[in-house]
Design a protein around this motif. Structure first.
Motif, PDB file in Angstrom:
ATOM      1  N   UNK A  80       1.021  -1.184  -0.125  1.00 35.45           N
ATOM      2  CA  UNK A  80      -0.157   0.092  -0.187  1.00 35.45           C
ATOM      3  C   UNK A  80       0.875   1.345  -0.144  1.00 35.45           C
ATOM      4  N   UNK A  81       0.727   2.058  -1.091  1.00 32.92           N
ATOM      5  CA  UNK A  81       1.789   3.214  -1.124  1.00 32.92           C
ATOM      6  C   UNK A  81       1.135   4.629  -1.408  1.00 32.92           C
ATOM      7  N   UNK A  82       1.670   5.662  -1.018  1.00 36.57           N
ATOM      8  CA  UNK A  82       1.084   6.872  -1.212  1.00 36.57           C
ATOM      9  C   UNK A  82       1.473   7.559  -2.465  1.00 36.57           C
ATOM     10  N   UNK A  83       0.374   8.023  -3.094  1.00 39.47           N
ATOM     11  CA  UNK A  83       0.565   8.836  -4.472  1.00 39.47           C
ATOM     12  C   UNK A  83       0.106  10.200  -4.286  1.00 39.47           C
ATOM     13  N   UNK A 113      -3.809   9.838  -2.805  1.00 45.73           N
ATOM     14  CA  UNK A 113      -4.220   8.928  -1.875  1.00 45.73           C
ATOM     15  C   UNK A 113      -3.510   7.649  -1.889  1.00 45.73           C
ATOM     16  N   UNK A 114      -3.819   6.688  -1.183  1.00 44.89           N
ATOM     17  CA  UNK A 114      -3.262   5.428  -1.144  1.00 44.89           C
ATOM     18  C   UNK A 114      -3.785   4.674  -2.195  1.00 44.89           C
ATOM     19  N   UNK A 160      -1.492   2.091 -15.171  1.00 42.64           N
ATOM     20  CA  UNK A 160      -1.686   0.835 -14.300  1.00 42.64           C
ATOM     21  C   UNK A 160      -2.903   1.068 -13.379  1.00 42.64           C
ATOM     22  N   UNK A 161      -3.571  -0.237 -13.201  1.00 38.22           N
ATOM     23  CA  UNK A 161      -5.077   0.141 -12.537  1.00 38.22           C
ATOM     24  C   UNK A 161      -4.488  -0.405 -10.950  1.00 38.22           C
ATOM     25  N   UNK A 162      -5.119   0.374 -10.120  1.00 42.81           N
ATOM     26  CA  UNK A 162      -4.881   0.268  -8.442  1.00 42.81           C
ATOM     27  C   UNK A 162      -6.281   0.115  -7.635  1.00 42.81           C
ATOM     28  N   UNK A 163      -6.233  -0.104  -6.805  1.00 46.87           N
ATOM     29  CA  UNK A 163      -7.400   0.015  -5.622  1.00 46.87           C
ATOM     30  C   UNK A 163      -7.153   1.345  -5.052  1.00 46.87           C
ATOM     31  N   UNK A 164      -7.999   2.109  -4.953  1.00 50.97           N
ATOM     32  CA  UNK A 164      -8.034   3.643  -4.480  1.00 50.97           C
ATOM     33  C   UNK A 164      -8.375   3.385  -2.983  1.00 50.97           C
ATOM     34  N   UNK A 165      -7.255   3.767  -2.049  1.00 55.69           N
ATOM     35  CA  UNK A 165      -7.921   3.733  -0.646  1.00 55.69           C
ATOM     36  C   UNK A 165      -7.563   5.233  -0.247  1.00 55.69           C
ATOM     37  N   UNK A 166      -8.517   6.171  -0.424  1.00 59.85           N
ATOM     38  CA  UNK A 166      -8.279   7.430  -0.247  1.00 59.85           C
ATOM     39  C   UNK A 166      -8.039   7.955   1.329  1.00 59.85           C
ATOM     40  N   UNK A 167      -8.652   7.158   2.258  1.00 59.21           N
ATOM     41  CA  UNK A 167      -8.404   7.406   3.820  1.00 59.21           C
ATOM     42  C   UNK A 167      -7.939   5.951   4.144  1.00 59.21           C
TER      43      UNK A 167
END
Length: 159
Positions: free
Chosen positions: A23-26, A39-40, A72-79
């Motif tokens: 899980x990385x921050x962008x 977000x993450x 690249x497709x990611x899962x968006x974890x805003x918080x």
């Protein structure tokens, strides 16, 4: 051993293999829809059980354009509602002057062109994934100016 052939070639560093989901921050990456996402992120398609858990937890997918130009497709974890796996939190100054670590690693890497960039890593659990039965730790990473912000947030929570 007669059938074993050894050859010389360029020296190569072994690839780092981390089994934990990442899980990385962008900060401010452009999406496929040409908007900016901060977000993450967790990459889709790397770990099947993670993909299933992210979908069950209701996270949406987002396609990001990386610096290489690849989409690249990611899962968006805003918080990220995290439970950090650590014995405590050290300040950046404390980590500079000791090799002791309590589960949070901080260091510097050299980018192309010689510029230095800070990197922070630790393991944790995402609350939403725990609620759907995914009990594997995530490797959480942040870099650059965000490393100090994350250390400060963790320190406040730990206190």
């Amino acid at each position: 051993m007669d059938d074993v052939t050894f050859s010389r070639g360029p020296a190569r560093r072994p690839a780092v293999r981390v089994s934990d989901p990442l899980l990385q921050w962008a900060t401010g990456l452009q999406t496929k829809e040409r908007r900016i996402y901060a977000g993450w992120l967790a990459e889709v398609g790397k770990i099947e059980t993670l993909d299933e858990a992210m979908a069950a937890a209701g996270f949406s997918q987002i396609t990001i354009k990386h610096g290489s130009g690849n989409m690249v497709t990611h899962w968006a974890v805003e918080t990220a509602n995290l439970f950090v796996v650590a014995e405590g939190v050290q300040s950046i100054g404390e980590m500079k002057h000791t090799e002791d670590r309590y589960g949070i690693a901080f260091g510097w890497r050299t980018l192309e062109g010689g510029r230095q960039q800070s990197v922070l890593r630790f393991r944790g659990f995402l609350r939403e994934l725990l609620q759907v039965g995914f009990y594997e730790p995530l490797l959480i990473t942040a870099k650059s100016t965000l490393t100090g912000d994350v250390i400060n947030a963790l320190t406040r929570q730990y206190e």
